[in-house]
Design a protein around this motif. Sequence first.
Motif, short mmCIF file in Angstrom:
data_model
loop_
_atom_site.label_atom_id
_atom_site.label_comp_id
_atom_site.label_asym_id
_atom_site.label_seq_id
_atom_site.Cartn_x
_atom_site.Cartn_y
_atom_site.Cartn_z
N UNK A 212 11.62 51.30 -0.11
CA UNK A 212 11.39 51.00 -1.53
C UNK A 212 10.65 49.68 -1.63
N UNK A 213 9.51 49.68 -2.34
CA UNK A 213 8.65 48.48 -2.43
C UNK A 213 9.21 47.47 -3.42
N UNK A 214 9.02 46.16 -3.10
CA UNK A 214 9.34 45.11 -4.06
C UNK A 214 8.47 45.29 -5.30
N UNK A 215 8.97 44.89 -6.46
CA UNK A 215 8.14 44.97 -7.68
C UNK A 215 6.84 44.18 -7.59
N UNK A 216 6.83 43.07 -6.83
CA UNK A 216 5.59 42.28 -6.70
C UNK A 216 4.73 42.74 -5.52
N UNK A 217 5.15 43.81 -4.83
CA UNK A 217 4.41 44.42 -3.72
C UNK A 217 4.23 43.49 -2.52
N UNK A 265 17.46 53.18 -2.64
CA UNK A 265 17.29 51.76 -2.96
C UNK A 265 16.38 51.68 -4.17
N UNK A 266 16.83 51.03 -5.24
CA UNK A 266 16.02 50.90 -6.46
C UNK A 266 15.95 49.44 -6.87
N UNK A 267 14.75 48.98 -7.24
CA UNK A 267 14.56 47.59 -7.66
C UNK A 267 14.61 47.48 -9.18
N UNK A 268 15.28 46.42 -9.66
CA UNK A 268 15.34 46.16 -11.09
C UNK A 268 13.95 45.73 -11.57
N UNK A 269 13.42 46.34 -12.65
CA UNK A 269 12.04 46.07 -13.04
C UNK A 269 11.78 44.65 -13.53
#
Length: 358
Positions: A212-217, A265-269
Amino acid sequence: MASLFGSAASTSQANTLGDLSKDVALQSPPDDSVSDLSFSPQSDHLAVASWDKKVRIYAITQNGGSEGKAFFEHDAPVLSCHWSPDGTKVVGAGADKMAKVIDLGANQNTATQVAAHDQPIRCVRYFEPPGSNAPMIVTGSWDKTVKYWDLRQSQPAATVQCQERVYTLDVKKNLLVIGTADRYINVINLSEPAKFYKTIQSPLKWQTRVVSCFPDASGFAVGSIEGRCAIQYVEEKDAASNFSFKCHRDPPQNNMTNVYSVNAISFHPQHGTFSTAGSDGTFHFWDGVAKHRLKGYPTTGGTISATAFDRSGQIFAYAVSYDWSKGYATNTPQYPNKVMMHPVGAEECKPRPSVKKR
């Protein structure tokens, strides 16, 4: 929207045990195990992919309820689903070796085939290519290839050969991360989509279950079947920040520890914090920068197969359904099969305040 489930009680920092009492069940869930969840980036809608060969789209209402709005069918179990960036279309892919797209503006429960592989498609994502405003689709398959699809053409725009079967992939901005069998992880810069930017062996010792990628990539998280999660940055200059940690394990007893798969795995936006969920039937919220668990939740009564945050980060959806981690014998009619929506309290996913060293 979290307040619509009833007010989420604020908790002190010391209390890390979360509360499931306000979680609301999705109405009319699928008839078989849930394989994937995806929230619309533009509206309050949730797509649910299932082994019952359908992708269902639900409207999530203001009181935490839900209403079925559309569905489309595949010829075999659906393993992945995702929304287009403009929120008008949903793509599904699965064991019938194809990907299909439904246009929700057409008000028809029919989908158009947009991709094909030689083996089942394990995962699919919409993405916007650099310098283009026409969204494309990327598919990863057990045929050991990743293919890019321009929806205006029937042939793939490009094909990338991987070392092994593709088990998981994720896209954020220009970052595509692919996890395969034999623990290979391939990183692609979508400015040069046909070649690997870098390839690493997973920092975890056992089979990769999810990336799962970080929101900031800037990096990605990896989850494995051994109850362990790794935080990995793309660039070498950030390598000192890479680490892994144990999760989804029972306390040791008689020198034995039950270890469970990390399935999602999920990242909070907004906050960049993230969730892990696993075969032990629990989910947790983590602050990867502070290397700290923010919240852990009681068992949900069954394995958690998929998770997703909505676009505001105020709802966390999780699917309690069988993940086949214990073989066919455990798959009984009594096994729970439901999608729950957890209202995210103000403090539950907020990162810890950074403490500056003198």
